[in-house]
Motif scaffolding. Structure first.
Motif, short mmCIF file in Angstrom:
data_model
loop_
_atom_site.label_atom_id
_atom_site.label_comp_id
_atom_site.label_asym_id
_atom_site.label_seq_id
_atom_site.Cartn_x
_atom_site.Cartn_y
_atom_site.Cartn_z
N LEU A 94 12.92 -15.63 -27.12
CA LEU A 94 11.78 -16.54 -27.04
C LEU A 94 11.54 -16.99 -25.61
O LEU A 94 10.39 -17.05 -25.14
N TRP A 95 12.62 -17.29 -24.89
CA TRP A 95 12.47 -17.68 -23.49
C TRP A 95 11.96 -16.51 -22.66
O TRP A 95 11.08 -16.67 -21.80
N GLN A 96 12.49 -15.30 -22.93
CA GLN A 96 12.03 -14.12 -22.20
C GLN A 96 10.54 -13.87 -22.44
O GLN A 96 9.78 -13.56 -21.51
N ARG A 97 10.11 -14.03 -23.68
CA ARG A 97 8.69 -13.85 -23.99
C ARG A 97 7.86 -14.91 -23.27
O ARG A 97 6.80 -14.60 -22.72
N ARG A 98 8.32 -16.15 -23.31
CA ARG A 98 7.58 -17.23 -22.68
C ARG A 98 7.40 -16.97 -21.18
O ARG A 98 6.31 -17.17 -20.62
N ARG A 99 8.45 -16.50 -20.52
CA ARG A 99 8.36 -16.22 -19.08
C ARG A 99 7.44 -15.05 -18.80
O ARG A 99 6.68 -15.04 -17.83
#
Length: 492
Positions: A94-99
């Motif tokens: 989720l963090w990777q997608r957000r970035r």
């Protein structure tokens, strides 16, 4: 316990409905003694049902009368260890997608990581063991690239494994530490802060090197649930006063902050000239009616040692490296028994991960030869969650994992209620701290492996053994990961 779903819109409409309180899904949980909790879901990007992530229970705490009992964490409810480890993977993805979306408006970096899409990992929460195991194998073989220096900090005790699992998804300039309730007399905490609604409010951060918190790294704070956000704000304020940086991320499975709580985040951003990004699988609002339930699960049992339970002891000390530290408990007793080196309590870097992986695999291979039953429960203790969880994941078929906790929860043997059996005992490390483990049905397991990070004094084990005897599990493997070479406890 009764659960009702009030009229709601579909998950596809949630992004538009977030600003319309009347149109979003509302789940109503009716619990003992008139306690009712209504959950109004405002964000659910992957279409997960609340039942995929949690069940509800009444909490014995005047500060907060209810508990979202996670079906993923491996704390109060036994889980497949691979599914629990994937909880950290979901937050990492989720963090990777957000970035990625922030940079180019796309999420291709996530799907190219070799792990699969966020939606695929989320579906593994509801899938069978083989699906979860295969996804976790791919994760281990194809880690995400951090892309920027990052410091992961997980909150004790519940999120120590979740945060470690999220951190372990990344390769690159990363490091990890979890907060602790332990009080070390030979070390000064680098950070300390409070968690107001908890039974054990004080958090401490110890690091083996003074430079651990230095730098401009993004700090990723990991918790299983954010209710008000006070805990995150407290550590951000303390960290920023000593080791300032520009960016923080608060990652959690659930986010229940109301408008006032979110405003406090915005105000702190402005005050400290920082950014605080938040990410969660489900966000919503909580409404509570009724007061707290004040009854304990049951009285503390006495250990008589006359039952049919067989106890076998195993020492994993030779398989692990350790860190020497002197702790003290509530009575002033000190322990010189070593801690494991790479749990995250004293901080670790990405280059340390391989050593821990090897130690876990060698320990698991040793215990797999000892395992006797087809239905095995692995029980971590307190903050000591991630290493036992990883070992459990390598023990083969028929293994479930959970951990003991400090949290007293009302027990009710009723369909749909989250905590249907409870086993209180005094902590092996501190006779003035009550511990509990939950949801061990009679006849469910052939054996149980109980993992202790440090070797306690023999008499301090008796309450735990009494609780284990009350489960009716015939065979108990008492596994110690760090044994003292001499006397491990002394008075003031």
């Amino acid at each position: 316990m009764k659960t009702r779903i009030l009229p709601h819109c579909s998950s596809a409409d949630l992004s538009e409905a977030a600003n319309s309180v009347e149109s979003v899904p509302v789940y109503q949980y009716e619990m003992p003694e008139g306690l009712t909790v209504r959950v109004r879901v405002t964000s659910n990007p992957f279409g997960l049902e609340p039942d995929d992530l949690f069940q509800m229970a009444a909490r014995i705490n005047k500060k907060r009368s209810f508990l979202f009992v996670s079906r993923i964490l491996g704390k109060h409810i036994p889980v497949d260890p691979h599914q629990s480890l994937l909880g950290g993977a979901v937050l990492a993805l989720l963090w990777q997608r957000r970035r990625s979306e922030a940079v180019d408006g796309k999420n291709e970096a996530v799907e190219k990581g070799g792990i699969g899409s966020l939606e695929e990992v989320c579906s593994a929460f509801r899938g069978d063991r083989n699906e979860a195991r295969e996804l976790y194998r791919r994760l281990r073989a194809n880690k995400l690239h951090a892309g920027e220096p990052a410091l992961f900090i997980a909150f004790a005790e519940t999120a120590t494994a979740l945060g470690h699992a999220m951190y372990d998804c990344f390769a690159g300039d990363t490091r990890f530490l979890h907060t602790t309730r332990e009080d070390l007399v030979d070390r000064q905490p680098v950070l300390s802060f409070e968690e107001e609604h908890s039974h054990a409010t004080s958090h401490r951060c110890y690091a083996r090197e003074n430079s651990f918190f230095e730098g401009e790294d993004t700090v990723v704070l990991v918790d299983d649930e954010v209710t008000t956000g006070n805990t995150a704000l407290n550590i951000i304020r303390d960290l920023q006063s000593k080791y300032p940086r520009r960016r923080y991320v608060v990652a959690s499975l659930l986010d229940w902050r109301n408008a006032e709580d979110r405003q406090r985040f915005a105000e702190l951003e402005k005050e400290l000239s920082i950014t605080i990004d938040t990410l969660a699988l489900i966000e919503g609002r909580i409404e509570v009616e009724g007061g707290p339930v004040n009854r304990l699960p049951q009285s503390m049992p006495e250990y008589r040692g006359s039952g049919s339970m067989k106890v076998i002891r195993h020492d994993l000390t030779p398989f692990f490296t350790h860190t020497n530290a002197i702790s003290t408990n509530s009575t002033g007793k000190k322990s010189t028994c070593p801690y494991l080196e790479w749990t995250g309590r004293f901080g670790m870097h990405e280059e340390n991960n391989a050593a821990l992986d090897q130690q876990i695999s060698e320990s698991a291979s040793h215990l797999a030869l000892i395992r006797q039953g087809r239905r095995t429960l692995c029980l971590g203790t307190g903050e000591f969650m991630y290493v036992p969880m990883r070992i459990a994941a390598e023990l083969g078929e028929g293994v479930r994992y959970q951990s003991s906790t400090r949290s007293p929860i009302h027990v009710l043997d009723e369909e749909g209620y989250a905590v249907r059996s409870g086993f209180p005992h005094v902590s092996p490390d501190d006779p003035e701290i009550a511990n509990f483990f939950y949801n061990v049905p009679a006849g469910e397991y052939d054996e149980i492996f109980v993992f202790l990070e440090r070797q306690p004094v023999e008499t301090n084990l008796e309450p735990l053994l009494a609780a284990l005897e009350n489960t009716g599990i015939p065979l108990v493997h008492l596994v110690t990961a760090g044994a003292a070479s001499g006397p491990s406890e002394e008075g003031e």
